[in-house]
Design a protein around this motif. Structure first.
Motif, mmCIF file in Angstrom:
data_model
loop_
_atom_site.group_PDB
_atom_site.id
_atom_site.type_symbol
_atom_site.label_atom_id
_atom_site.label_comp_id
_atom_site.label_asym_id
_atom_site.label_seq_id
_atom_site.Cartn_x
_atom_site.Cartn_y
_atom_site.Cartn_z
ATOM 1 N N ARG A 109 -40.849 -37.104 -36.753
ATOM 2 C CA ARG A 109 -39.703 -37.862 -37.196
ATOM 3 C C ARG A 109 -38.561 -37.081 -37.602
ATOM 4 O O ARG A 109 -37.399 -36.979 -37.209
ATOM 5 N N SER A 110 -39.054 -36.086 -38.603
ATOM 6 C CA SER A 110 -38.133 -35.148 -39.180
ATOM 7 C C SER A 110 -37.825 -34.260 -38.220
ATOM 8 O O SER A 110 -36.471 -33.584 -38.697
ATOM 9 N N LEU A 111 -38.105 -34.068 -37.053
ATOM 10 C CA LEU A 111 -37.640 -33.139 -35.981
ATOM 11 C C LEU A 111 -36.939 -33.814 -34.909
ATOM 12 O O LEU A 111 -36.547 -33.639 -33.816
ATOM 13 N N GLY A 112 -36.737 -35.229 -35.327
ATOM 14 C CA GLY A 112 -36.177 -36.204 -34.309
ATOM 15 C C GLY A 112 -37.081 -36.478 -33.130
ATOM 16 O O GLY A 112 -36.533 -37.137 -32.102
ATOM 17 N N ARG A 113 -38.393 -36.765 -33.274
ATOM 18 C CA ARG A 113 -39.210 -36.848 -32.206
ATOM 19 C C ARG A 113 -39.862 -38.159 -32.868
ATOM 20 O O ARG A 113 -40.624 -38.019 -33.695
ATOM 21 N N ASP A 114 -40.174 -39.158 -31.946
ATOM 22 C CA ASP A 114 -41.154 -40.211 -32.236
ATOM 23 C C ASP A 114 -42.218 -40.331 -31.317
ATOM 24 O O ASP A 114 -42.318 -40.154 -30.360
ATOM 25 N N LEU A 115 -43.561 -40.382 -32.309
ATOM 26 C CA LEU A 115 -44.759 -40.396 -31.485
ATOM 27 C C LEU A 115 -45.388 -41.603 -31.583
ATOM 28 O O LEU A 115 -45.427 -42.424 -32.463
ATOM 29 N N ALA A 116 -46.228 -41.889 -30.549
ATOM 30 C CA ALA A 116 -47.003 -43.139 -30.255
ATOM 31 C C ALA A 116 -48.288 -42.800 -31.528
ATOM 32 O O ALA A 116 -48.654 -41.596 -31.556
ATOM 33 N N PRO A 117 -48.595 -43.960 -32.300
ATOM 34 C CA PRO A 117 -49.716 -43.532 -33.291
ATOM 35 C C PRO A 117 -50.854 -42.905 -32.764
ATOM 36 O O PRO A 117 -51.437 -42.081 -33.754
ATOM 37 N N ASP A 149 -44.028 -27.321 -37.759
ATOM 38 C CA ASP A 149 -42.592 -27.093 -37.575
ATOM 39 C C ASP A 149 -42.370 -25.757 -36.942
ATOM 40 O O ASP A 149 -41.073 -25.684 -36.192
ATOM 41 N N ARG A 150 -43.091 -24.977 -36.900
ATOM 42 C CA ARG A 150 -42.960 -23.433 -36.128
ATOM 43 C C ARG A 150 -43.434 -23.472 -34.631
ATOM 44 O O ARG A 150 -42.848 -22.950 -33.605
ATOM 45 N N LEU A 151 -44.622 -24.325 -34.394
ATOM 46 C CA LEU A 151 -45.336 -23.931 -33.147
ATOM 47 C C LEU A 151 -45.522 -25.033 -32.571
ATOM 48 O O LEU A 151 -45.272 -25.093 -31.092
ATOM 49 N N VAL A 152 -45.953 -26.169 -32.995
ATOM 50 C CA VAL A 152 -46.212 -27.649 -32.374
ATOM 51 C C VAL A 152 -44.780 -28.201 -31.890
ATOM 52 O O VAL A 152 -44.862 -28.910 -30.929
ATOM 53 N N VAL A 153 -43.804 -27.854 -32.600
ATOM 54 C CA VAL A 153 -42.505 -28.381 -32.301
ATOM 55 C C VAL A 153 -42.128 -27.927 -30.657
ATOM 56 O O VAL A 153 -41.518 -29.071 -29.998
ATOM 57 N N ASP A 154 -42.528 -26.834 -30.436
ATOM 58 C CA ASP A 154 -41.999 -26.424 -28.988
ATOM 59 C C ASP A 154 -42.810 -27.625 -27.833
ATOM 60 O O ASP A 154 -42.171 -27.966 -26.893
ATOM 61 N N SER A 155 -43.918 -28.072 -27.975
ATOM 62 C CA SER A 155 -44.835 -28.890 -27.119
ATOM 63 C C SER A 155 -44.151 -30.558 -27.263
ATOM 64 O O SER A 155 -44.012 -31.075 -26.346
ATOM 65 N N LEU A 156 -43.667 -30.829 -28.332
ATOM 66 C CA LEU A 156 -42.737 -31.911 -28.361
ATOM 67 C C LEU A 156 -41.650 -32.043 -27.567
ATOM 68 O O LEU A 156 -41.392 -33.045 -27.084
ATOM 69 N N PHE A 157 -41.052 -30.834 -27.409
ATOM 70 C CA PHE A 157 -39.765 -31.026 -26.424
ATOM 71 C C PHE A 157 -40.128 -30.798 -25.071
ATOM 72 O O PHE A 157 -39.459 -31.052 -23.924
ATOM 73 N N LEU A 158 -41.341 -29.670 -25.064
ATOM 74 C CA LEU A 158 -41.695 -29.233 -23.768
ATOM 75 C C LEU A 158 -42.345 -30.666 -22.907
ATOM 76 O O LEU A 158 -42.140 -30.663 -21.601
ATOM 77 N N ALA A 159 -43.025 -31.503 -23.603
ATOM 78 C CA ALA A 159 -43.593 -32.645 -22.655
ATOM 79 C C ALA A 159 -42.166 -33.362 -21.759
ATOM 80 O O ALA A 159 -42.691 -33.643 -20.758
#
Length: 225
Positions: free
Chosen positions: A16-24, A57-67
């Motif tokens: 959420r701090s990166l502007g992405r909502d995830l399913a639990p 914040d540095r690495l997984v963030v890519d995948s949140l937007f890449l999806a």
């Protein structure tokens, strides 16, 4: 000692701090991946950061937007996807938590990193997500001999090799037919190249930018011709 054991709620808040909502349930899987990554990292130095939040914040963030980016690509119903230089499973494993189309192969030549990814995938049970231990140039030949198609629909790369050399390397590996052509996706810190810088046999497809670790990063897609 840095906090190395994120909970599902920790991951939900970080996204959420990166502007992405995830399913639990997706956050639960990402937390399990990060927990294992941090434990193995203390022994193998898989990634530089020693705490899960920095990795997120540095690495997984890519995948949140890449999806979202790969969801928007024109791919067949069940694409064959190769992730070259998969390393510790970034961006591939978090990507597969969020995007699960087709058959996805994490290609890695280093045995210890491949062992880590296999261990994590055994815990996460992600559908049609596998590790290929070996050289990138051998992956499709060996996969086709085990029943897979002979060319890939999607090849992903982050820092596997310079992008122009990569395009030359993977050109014969991607699907080309009258209905659809294969796609290469590059993860980069730079905007997409100018048209006259693109090697022959390729055309630039979709591109997107996103915020990551206080900077702007990019996805570029190339379609094989």
């Amino acid at each position: 000692m840095p906090d190395t054991t994120p909970s599902r709620d920790d991951v939900l808040a970080a996204a959420r701090s990166l502007g992405r909502d995830l399913a639990p349930d997706r956050a639960e899987l990402l937390a399990a991946y990060l927990d294992q990554l941090m434990k193995w990292n203390r022994k193998m130095n898989l990634v530089g950061p020693s705490d899960w939040r920095t990795v997120f914040d540095r690495l997984v963030v890519d995948s949140l937007f890449l999806a979202d980016f790969v969801t928007g690509l024109r791919l067949p119903e069940r694409p064959l996807c190769l992730d070259f230089g998969a390393g510790a499973g970034l961006p591939g494993i978090p990507l597969r938590v969020l995007w699960q189309d087709g058959d996805y192969w994490l290609v890695e030549v280093r045995e210890k990193r491949a062992t880590f990814m296999k261990s994590v995938l055994g815990r996460l049970d992600l559908p049609a997500t596998n590790v290929f231990l070996g050289r990138a140039e051998d992956a499709l030949d060996r996969l086709s001999r085990s029943g897979h198609q002979a060319t890939a629909d999607l090849i992903l790369s982050r820092a596997f090799m310079p992008w122009q050399k990569l395009l030359d390397f993977i050109h014969p590996m991607l699907r080309r037919d009258t209905e659809r052509t294969g796609v290469a996706v590059i993860l980069s810190n730079d905007p997409p190249p100018a048209e006259n810088d693109i090697p022959a046999g390729w055309r630039l497809g979709d591109a997107a930018s996103y915020p990551a670790a206080g900077t702007e990063r990019y996805f570029w897609s190339f379609l094989v011709e």
